[in-house]
Design a protein around this motif. Structure first.
Motif, PDB file in Angstrom:
ATOM      1  N   ILE A 453      10.604   4.779  -0.713  1.00 23.17           N
ATOM      2  CA  ILE A 453      10.147   3.721  -1.430  1.00 23.17           C
ATOM      3  C   ILE A 453       9.600   4.465  -2.747  1.00 23.17           C
ATOM      4  N   GLU A 455       7.808   3.467  -6.547  1.00 29.46           N
ATOM      5  CA  GLU A 455       7.216   2.552  -7.047  1.00 29.46           C
ATOM      6  C   GLU A 455       6.563   2.944  -8.296  1.00 29.46           C
ATOM      7  N   ASN A 457       3.402   3.804  -9.175  1.00 28.61           N
ATOM      8  CA  ASN A 457       1.845   4.211  -9.075  1.00 28.61           C
ATOM      9  C   ASN A 457       1.795   5.334  -9.395  1.00 28.61           C
ATOM     10  N   ARG A 530      -2.358  -0.539  -3.884  1.00 31.51           N
ATOM     11  CA  ARG A 530      -0.923  -0.040  -4.394  1.00 31.51           C
ATOM     12  C   ARG A 530      -0.506   1.201  -3.903  1.00 31.51           C
ATOM     13  N   TYR A 533      -0.999   1.282   0.165  1.00 30.87           N
ATOM     14  CA  TYR A 533      -0.119  -0.004   0.708  1.00 30.87           C
ATOM     15  C   TYR A 533       1.370   0.592   0.783  1.00 30.87           C
ATOM     16  N   GLN A 534       1.552   1.324  -0.376  1.00 28.80           N
ATOM     17  CA  GLN A 534       3.092   1.802  -0.577  1.00 28.80           C
ATOM     18  C   GLN A 534       3.544   2.959   0.555  1.00 28.80           C
ATOM     19  N   LYS A 538       4.215   0.194   3.675  1.00 28.03           N
ATOM     20  CA  LYS A 538       5.760   0.196   3.393  1.00 28.03           C
ATOM     21  C   LYS A 538       6.609   1.340   4.127  1.00 28.03           C
ATOM     22  N   THR A 539       6.318   2.517   3.572  1.00 30.40           N
ATOM     23  CA  THR A 539       7.252   3.910   3.965  1.00 30.40           C
ATOM     24  C   THR A 539       6.878   3.950   5.488  1.00 30.40           C
ATOM     25  N   SER A 637      10.595  -2.135  -5.762  1.00 33.04           N
ATOM     26  CA  SER A 637       9.199  -2.748  -6.098  1.00 33.04           C
ATOM     27  C   SER A 637       9.206  -4.282  -5.224  1.00 33.04           C
ATOM     28  N   TYR A 640       2.520  -7.031  -3.773  1.00 35.10           N
ATOM     29  CA  TYR A 640       1.484  -6.851  -2.830  1.00 35.10           C
ATOM     30  C   TYR A 640       1.253  -8.112  -1.970  1.00 35.10           C
TER      31      TYR A 640
END
Length: 658
Positions: A453, A455, A457, A530, A533-534, A538-539, A637, A640
């Motif tokens: 991922i 993003e 951030n 952000r 959470y990433q 997500k990852t 991206s 959220y």
């Protein structure tokens, strides 16, 4: 009417001094009939109903109090109390959105407020034809004191929500000054001027004894540029210094270019052009001027890199024909974004073409002409230009290049699980991935992503969110005029971003920010919603769907790298990835990248190599041969989503129950 309610009613009336004729039961008139009559009477007379005499009011108030003592609860709707009896001691409110049940017995009671001295009594309206009922939870009625009289007007006001407390307070003590980290411009050392100006690509004049492929790995970072040149035949790589600074700083060139009367240059003459990379990453923001500024800057970088390399190793390459290859880092997880790939390939080819111009400075008009031709043609046609046709141009995801550079810098163990997690914190983006590494034929290293991922951030975006919050908070508190600097000037350009305060509380001396809860702190919200959470939601969630054995996560090496990883704010990730209360297998081991044996980088410590790892990987990565795409693409991206609790373990946000 039930016996319990009848007995309570009778007892209350007796205590209040109200006589009930023998042989008659107190009955409530039907609500619809009474309401209809009242409406007609009011419509005909146009007058409000007369209040009861003082004695009757006192009896009524006393009657209501005795009824409550007897355990008969009441709920006020439009100054009318509707009671329902379903058995001894059980009092419930009635659902007014649906017709009442036939088994329910209702009593309609009118309450009048206490008439205070020198105050006019508030007279309630008579009930209308429509009777509303509300379903309420069954609960024990409150028992007021005998001396208390319920005021229906006050009870209605308590239904409204209380005002929410301010989530933060701002205290000012003494003079307000900005943190020096935000206002001071870092001074870099003097630019190195190599003997060769880098405009020529070769050293040989007549006789050639050998041919070599030399690759320039150019990490075009948001804050600074890093370059590593590799000769695959000799198996050596060289980090390119740009200044006479000591240590790592010598290899970092701020991502800015100056435009003056003589054209583009790296010297501080003219108007600075900043934020070169961020505009290229967004299609609608990348206009002709942005592309031209970036192409001119990279052309000057190519010149310096080629000049230093040919000057430093002139004896080794004076009889060798060099076939150049320029690999530019791609700010994306994969090659999915075709427009971005095409744009960066054109950028690399345009920079190489501009770097070969005769003039020392680069005229703006010539840069515009080259970039205009690049826009008019696709990359395949543009690269057919005879002046650059012998050079190979390619792009590779920065994360992929870093991973390959990491694998070549460590001793590979075929028997190990060889699954890793890497989080690269840059100025603009954060790249996070989980991947497997294997050895193919000829012991060529290969890797396959479980998830990756990219993003926005990074440190610059954290800083921008803080400035945005401060501007809103200072405006709301009417103290913006007391700030000695315009907040827009503190929104530091990315090329100057050598460091930001660890916390938003440290941005100004003389101002203290007090947060009532973590949810009101913008640092906490940026980290939780952000960054964390990433990386976790997500990852790791993407990797969890592809890793068959949960035991592979236990003790997985974690590499937190990049310039932003020096901040304690981003180092929180290491603590959050050490363990998880809902999963015994969740355990990551923080590690540091090692400097590859083949890389010549004097003055750089082992714990600083991660800043050069992308450039090194770009210079040694054989694009398309060792790089495997993820089995399922991930967007760059995603919006959220509010976390929810796991139905099995009750974990909030991220769950690893499987």
């Amino acid at each position: 009417m039930g016996n319990s309610l009848h007995d309570a009613l009778k007892a209350a009336m007796q205590k209040a001094g109200i006589s009930l004729p023998e042989g008659k039961k107190h009955q409530a008139q039907p609500q619809e009939k009474r309401g209809n009559n009242t409406d007609r009477e009011n419509a005909g007379s146009g007058n409000a109903p007369k209040p009861l005499p003082p004695q009757a009011q006192q009896q009524e108030q006393s009657f209501c109090g005795h009824m409550k003592e007897a355990g008969v609860g009441a709920v006020q709707f439009n100054k009318t109390r509707i009671l329902e009896s379903r058995g001894p001691g059980a009092q419930q409110e009635i659902n007014t959105t649906a017709p009442p049940k036939s088994s329910a017995k209702r009593v309609v009671i009118f309450e009048y407020p206490v008439v205070k001295k020198e105050e006019k009594a508030i007279v309630p309206k008579q009930p209308t034809t429509k009777v509303e009922t509300v379903t309420a939870k069954q609960q024990q009625p409150t028992q007021p004191k005998a001396s208390e009289t319920v005021n229906p007007v006050k009870e209605q006001r308590t239904d409204s929500l209380p005002p929410q407390p301010v989530p933060y307070t701002i205290e000012i003590e003494g003079d307000i000054t900005a943190n020096p980290l935000l206002t001071a411009t870092p001074k870099m050392g003097n630019l190195l001027i190599p003997e060769s100006d880098g405009r020529n690509e070769q050293l040989h004049t007549t006789k050639v004894d050998d041919e070599r492929e030399v690759v320039i790995g150019l990490d075009f970072g948001t804050a600074c540029v890093k370059v590593v040149i590799s000769d695959k035949a000799s198996g050596k790589s060289f980090a390119i210094p740009f200044s006479d600074d000591m240590g790592l700083s010598a290899y970092l060139l701020p991502s800015r270019v100056w435009l003056g009367d003589g054209g583009y240059s790296l010297s501080e003459q003219g108007v600075p052009r900043r934020n070169l990379k961020l505009s290229l990453m967004i299609a609608h923001a990348c206009n002709e001027d942005c592309f031209a500024d970036a192409a001119a800057f990279l052309a000057l970088v190519v010149r310096r890199s080629r000049g230093w390399f040919l000057s430093q190793y002139a004896d080794s390459y004076k009889k060798i024909k060099i076939f150049w290859k320029l690999t530019l880092g791609l700010p994306a997880a994969t090659y999915e974004d075709k427009d971005l790939v095409e744009r960066f390939k054109k950028l690399a080819a345009s920079a190489w073409l501009i770097a070969g111009l005769e003039s020392a400075n680069i005229p703006k008009e010539i840069v515009k002409q080259v970039c205009r031709k690049a826009h008019e043609k696709d990359f395949a046609r543009f690269s057919e230009n005879p002046e650059i046709s012998d050079t190979i141009f390619s792009v590779a995801p920065e994360l992929s290049a870093q991973l390959y550079g990491f694998l070549t810098s460590t001793k590979f163990d075929e028997q190990a699980r060889n699954i890793f997690m890497m989080v690269d914190v840059g100025a603009g983006t954060v790249d996070s991935s989980v991947f497997y590494a294997t050895q193919g034929r000829g012991k060529k290293l290969q890797f396959n992503f479980c998830s990756n991922i990219v993003e926005f951030n990074g440190v610059a975006n954290l800083h921008a969110e803080r400035i945005k919050w401060l501007r809103q908070a200072f405006t709301a508190k009417d103290i913006l005029k007391q700030i000695p600097l315009d907040l827009d000037t503190l929104a530091t350009s990315t090329d100057k971003l050598h460091g930001v305060p660890e916390k938003i509380d440290d941005y100004f001396h003389g101002i203290e920010l007090l947060f009532r809860s973590s949810e009101g702190n913008p640092d906490h919200m940026f980290y939780e919603k952000r960054l964390k959470y990433q990386v976790l939601a997500k990852t790791l969630k993407g990797a969890r769907e592809k890793v068959t054995e949960l035991s592979d996560f236990a003790g997985m090496p974690l590499y937190l790298c990049g310039g932003g990883s020096r901040m304690k704010f981003y180092q929180q990730l290491e603590q959050d990835l050490l363990s998880h209360k809902n999963a015994s297998w969740f355990c990551f081991q923080p590690k540091k990248l090692e400097i590859p044996e083949r890389l010549d980088v004097p003055g750089v410590r082992k714990d600083e190599f991660d800043r050069l790892s992308v450039a090194f990987g770009l210079s040694v990565l054989d694009v398309g041969k060792y790089l495997k795409q993820p089995t399922e693409p991930h967007s760059r991206s995603e919006p959220y989503q509010s976390p929810t609790r796991c139905p099995w373990c009750n974990a909030l946000g991220v769950c690893y129950c499987g």
